[in-house]
Scaffold this motif. Structure first.
Motif, PDB file in Angstrom:
ATOM      1  N   LEU A  57     -16.634   1.784 -37.692  1.00 22.29           N
ATOM      2  CA  LEU A  57     -17.755   1.052 -38.254  1.00 22.29           C
ATOM      3  C   LEU A  57     -17.495  -0.444 -38.236  1.00 22.29           C
ATOM      4  N   ILE A  58     -18.564  -1.226 -38.052  1.00 19.23           N
ATOM      5  CA  ILE A  58     -18.500  -2.672 -38.208  1.00 19.23           C
ATOM      6  C   ILE A  58     -19.500  -3.080 -39.273  1.00 19.23           C
ATOM      7  N   GLU A  59     -19.155  -4.116 -40.037  1.00 18.21           N
ATOM      8  CA  GLU A  59     -19.984  -4.492 -41.188  1.00 18.21           C
ATOM      9  C   GLU A  59     -20.326  -5.979 -41.165  1.00 18.21           C
ATOM     10  N   ASP A  99     -28.942  -7.503 -37.239  1.00 21.54           N
ATOM     11  CA  ASP A  99     -29.350  -7.452 -35.834  1.00 21.54           C
ATOM     12  C   ASP A  99     -28.179  -7.751 -34.899  1.00 21.54           C
ATOM     13  N   GLU A 100     -27.281  -8.655 -35.308  1.00 21.04           N
ATOM     14  CA  GLU A 100     -26.091  -8.928 -34.508  1.00 21.04           C
ATOM     15  C   GLU A 100     -25.226  -7.672 -34.376  1.00 21.04           C
ATOM     16  N   ALA A 101     -25.025  -6.990 -35.493  1.00 19.38           N
ATOM     17  CA  ALA A 101     -24.190  -5.794 -35.476  1.00 19.38           C
ATOM     18  C   ALA A 101     -24.777  -4.723 -34.565  1.00 19.38           C
ATOM     19  N   HIS A 102     -26.086  -4.528 -34.634  1.00 11.92           N
ATOM     20  CA  HIS A 102     -26.709  -3.495 -33.808  1.00 11.92           C
ATOM     21  C   HIS A 102     -26.690  -3.874 -32.334  1.00 11.92           C
ATOM     22  N   ARG A 103     -26.813  -5.162 -32.029  1.00  9.94           N
ATOM     23  CA  ARG A 103     -26.694  -5.578 -30.628  1.00  9.94           C
ATOM     24  C   ARG A 103     -25.296  -5.303 -30.092  1.00  9.94           C
ATOM     25  N   VAL A 159     -22.753   1.010 -37.511  1.00 11.59           N
ATOM     26  CA  VAL A 159     -22.858  -0.117 -38.433  1.00 11.59           C
ATOM     27  C   VAL A 159     -22.692   0.374 -39.868  1.00 11.59           C
ATOM     28  N   GLN A 160     -21.908  -0.357 -40.621  1.00 12.07           N
ATOM     29  CA  GLN A 160     -21.778  -0.164 -42.061  1.00 12.07           C
ATOM     30  C   GLN A 160     -22.747  -1.145 -42.717  1.00 12.07           C
ATOM     31  N   ARG A 164     -27.588   4.474 -35.536  1.00 13.35           N
ATOM     32  CA  ARG A 164     -26.450   3.552 -35.445  1.00 13.35           C
ATOM     33  C   ARG A 164     -25.896   3.158 -36.806  1.00 13.35           C
ATOM     34  N   VAL A 165     -26.448   3.674 -37.903  1.00 10.13           N
ATOM     35  CA  VAL A 165     -25.938   3.366 -39.235  1.00 10.13           C
ATOM     36  C   VAL A 165     -25.043   4.514 -39.694  1.00 10.13           C
TER      37      VAL A 165
END
Length: 269
Positions: free
Chosen positions: A141-143, A159-163, A175-176, A201-202
């Protein structure tokens, strides 16, 4: 009702860390998360989880030198070997604790650094970590974290995380989504839940009151409403993740302080 996990790094400060598992179980939590497990042997933590009927649902990969102010290695050129060793250690703990997901902190932007180089390093490290995690059935995961709590953090926006997740293209990279950080940076939290939960993606949600990071029933966010949004969207898209309670109890380390503040939970007496 969302499934809530107690964050043992923040909740129950009235107890020593190893005693917080029992406290969380007494308060009806079925799952826990925390920052780092590495000060304790995996067998000890696994025994506490089993003994109190708890699931471990999240912890962080090693972040570099935390005490010196480092907040992750993933975006830092030249630290790749250390990053990879940390991922190996995290995945060994994840297997021992039955934990399905590991959060990888991005790190702080060095002074004068070229963002494009950091981005390339970040994505390459995440791709490598996701491949390693996939081989043992775990998610990475990235947060996005707000720059008030961690100034200079590389990743701040949903939006950055999902890209980034889409660019890396690993199905186990997710994504966290911490609603506290999201509100501070972006707002429009309900619509972002409706946008991103159905994406697949979450991997995890977290909550805290805004702006003081206390109980969810204190501050500018209407969590009773947001829990309803989570339930509604989850029922439509099949999202079945956990909601981590990553907040600082208002009563701090006073005896019973955490328990006294749990009246925000749906169905609480």
């Amino acid at each position: 009702m969302p499934r809530f996990a107690a964050n043992l790094s923040m909740l129950y400060p009235e107890h020593d860390f190893l005693d917080r598992f029992a406290a969380a179980a007494r308060d009806g939590f079925e799952a826990v998360e925390y920052l780092f497990p590495y000060a304790h042997e995996p067998a000890l933590l696994a025994g506490l989880l089993a003994g109190h009927g708890l699931q471990q649902v999240l912890f962080n990969a090693p972040p570099g030198d935390w005490d010196a102010g480092e907040r992750g290695l993933a975006c830092l050129p030249g630290r790749e070997d250390e990053f990879r060793r940390g991922i190996g250690q995290a995945l060994r703990y994840a297997e021992a604790l039955g934990c399905p997901r590991v959060h990888v902190m991005a790190g702080l932007v060095p002074a004068g650094a070229e963002r494009a180089r950091l981005q390339a390093t970040y994505e390459a490290n995440l791709a490598w970590a996701a491949a390693q995690a996939a081989s043992v059935g775990r998610d990475v995961l990235i947060e996005p974290i707000n720059p008030r709590d961690i100034p200079g953090f590389f990743l701040n926006r949903q939006d950055e995380a999902h890209r980034i997740v889409q660019a890396v293209g690993a199905p186990n990279l997710k994504v966290q989504m911490d609603l506290y950080h999201c509100q501070i940076v972006e707002g429009d939290v309900a619509m972002k839940l409706r946008q991103y939960l159905p994406s697949g993606r979450v991997g995890h949600l977290q909550i805290a009151g805004v702006p003081e990071r206390h109980e969810p029933d204190v501050g500018e966010l209407n969590y009773a409403y947001l829990f309803g949004v989570i339930d509604e969207v989850a029922a439509q898209c099949g999202w079945d993740g956990w909601v981590g309670c990553e907040y600082r109890p208002r009563r701090g380390a006073q005896p019973g302080g955490t328990t006294a503040g749990l009246g925000w939970r749906p169905g609480a007496a």
